[in-house]
Design a protein around this motif. Sequence first.
Motif, mmCIF file in Angstrom:
data_model
loop_
_atom_site.group_PDB
_atom_site.id
_atom_site.type_symbol
_atom_site.label_atom_id
_atom_site.label_comp_id
_atom_site.label_asym_id
_atom_site.label_seq_id
_atom_site.Cartn_x
_atom_site.Cartn_y
_atom_site.Cartn_z
ATOM 1 N N VAL A 36 36.192 43.714 36.559
ATOM 2 C CA VAL A 36 37.393 43.725 35.689
ATOM 3 C C VAL A 36 38.572 43.947 36.802
ATOM 4 C CG1 VAL A 36 38.879 45.385 34.088
ATOM 5 C CG2 VAL A 36 36.356 44.473 33.690
ATOM 6 N N GLU A 37 38.269 44.706 37.896
ATOM 7 C CA GLU A 37 39.267 44.686 38.861
ATOM 8 C C GLU A 37 39.624 43.433 39.475
ATOM 9 O OE1 GLU A 37 36.454 46.754 38.833
ATOM 10 O OE2 GLU A 37 37.608 48.548 37.712
ATOM 11 N N ASP A 38 38.640 42.627 39.787
ATOM 12 C CA ASP A 38 38.707 41.536 40.490
ATOM 13 C C ASP A 38 39.752 40.316 39.648
ATOM 14 O OD1 ASP A 38 37.272 41.820 42.580
ATOM 15 O OD2 ASP A 38 35.453 41.137 41.474
ATOM 16 N N LEU A 39 39.733 40.474 38.337
ATOM 17 C CA LEU A 39 40.395 39.658 37.444
ATOM 18 C C LEU A 39 42.121 39.971 37.808
ATOM 19 C CD1 LEU A 39 38.798 40.108 34.010
ATOM 20 C CD2 LEU A 39 38.329 38.368 35.791
ATOM 21 N N ALA A 40 42.497 40.925 38.071
ATOM 22 C CA ALA A 40 43.826 41.224 38.440
ATOM 23 C C ALA A 40 44.273 40.336 39.594
ATOM 24 C CB ALA A 40 44.225 42.639 38.326
ATOM 25 N N GLN A 41 43.270 40.078 40.429
ATOM 26 C CA GLN A 41 43.461 39.429 41.735
ATOM 27 C C GLN A 41 43.543 37.910 41.573
ATOM 28 O OE1 GLN A 41 44.678 41.363 44.067
ATOM 29 N NE2 GLN A 41 44.392 43.179 42.695
ATOM 30 N N LEU A 42 43.389 37.308 40.448
ATOM 31 C CA LEU A 42 43.241 35.866 40.270
ATOM 32 C C LEU A 42 44.668 35.465 39.782
ATOM 33 C CD1 LEU A 42 39.832 35.882 38.691
ATOM 34 C CD2 LEU A 42 40.394 35.449 41.221
ATOM 35 N N PRO A 43 45.780 35.282 40.585
ATOM 36 C CA PRO A 43 46.958 34.855 39.605
ATOM 37 C C PRO A 43 47.133 33.301 39.558
ATOM 38 C CG PRO A 43 47.470 35.282 42.267
ATOM 39 C CD PRO A 43 46.029 35.698 41.674
ATOM 40 N N HIS A 44 46.532 32.447 40.537
ATOM 41 C CA HIS A 44 46.265 31.151 40.210
ATOM 42 C C HIS A 44 45.441 30.809 38.972
ATOM 43 C CE1 HIS A 44 48.144 30.118 43.889
ATOM 44 N NE2 HIS A 44 46.939 30.383 44.685
ATOM 45 N N THR A 45 44.445 31.510 38.646
ATOM 46 C CA THR A 45 43.685 31.188 37.385
ATOM 47 C C THR A 45 44.458 31.824 36.181
ATOM 48 O OG1 THR A 45 41.740 31.811 38.741
ATOM 49 C CG2 THR A 45 41.398 31.849 36.376
ATOM 50 N N GLN A 46 45.420 32.766 36.329
ATOM 51 C CA GLN A 46 46.039 33.304 35.216
ATOM 52 C C GLN A 46 47.208 32.363 35.149
ATOM 53 O OE1 GLN A 46 45.767 36.263 33.064
ATOM 54 N NE2 GLN A 46 47.015 34.691 32.158
ATOM 55 N N ARG A 47 47.784 31.638 36.023
ATOM 56 C CA ARG A 47 48.750 30.825 35.895
ATOM 57 C C ARG A 47 48.363 29.442 34.973
ATOM 58 N NH1 ARG A 47 50.582 31.614 41.151
ATOM 59 N NH2 ARG A 47 50.371 29.379 41.762
ATOM 60 N N VAL A 48 46.983 29.098 35.415
ATOM 61 C CA VAL A 48 46.429 27.889 34.821
ATOM 62 C C VAL A 48 46.042 28.283 33.043
ATOM 63 C CG1 VAL A 48 44.288 26.394 34.589
ATOM 64 C CG2 VAL A 48 45.336 26.858 36.842
#
Length: 183
Positions: A36-48
């Motif tokens: 769950v903590e890693d998910l906050a470190q995925l800005p490109h994934t969030q933007r897609v």
Amino acid sequence: AVALAWTFYYLTEHPAWADRLYEEIAAVANDRAPTVEDLAQLPHTQRVIDEALRLRPPIYGIGRRARIADAVGGYRIPAEAPVIVSPYVMHHHPAYWDRPEQFDPDRFTPEHASGRPAFSYLPFGGGPHRCIGRHLARMELLAVVALVVRACRLASPPGRRVVPRLGITLRPWPGVPVRLTRR
């Protein structure tokens, strides 16, 4: 599920973005499943995901009832009249989005998103009736996309044709066939 289908559709249509996501996920989680903590470190994934939700919001129309009489854009709305708010229309409106039909996750970088009006992007609705499950939905989308992209290359099978189909949700029809190969 509909949001995931559209996200995978756009990743197969734009393989450079899929490669960028793989690099991001590999850098954050290495060979393990993301936390769950890693998910906050995925800005490109969030933007897609945000761009897929913008282009093809699963809920394309939200019904409401006018509490009081009002006028919007020169149109009189009587009290108690049904009103439809359309995330799809807002997400494709050229007053709010440059090249609105083009897939461009970079429109969700902080510098691009900062000047956009609050209700021009509303994949989960807006105001006091915004979807209560939006945070869980975003977390699930991030986790599934990260797990799939980390494990597999995604490709569009030859001859695939996918179009939006209206129902309760804006579904890809006849589905989103994807060819997966292990990384």
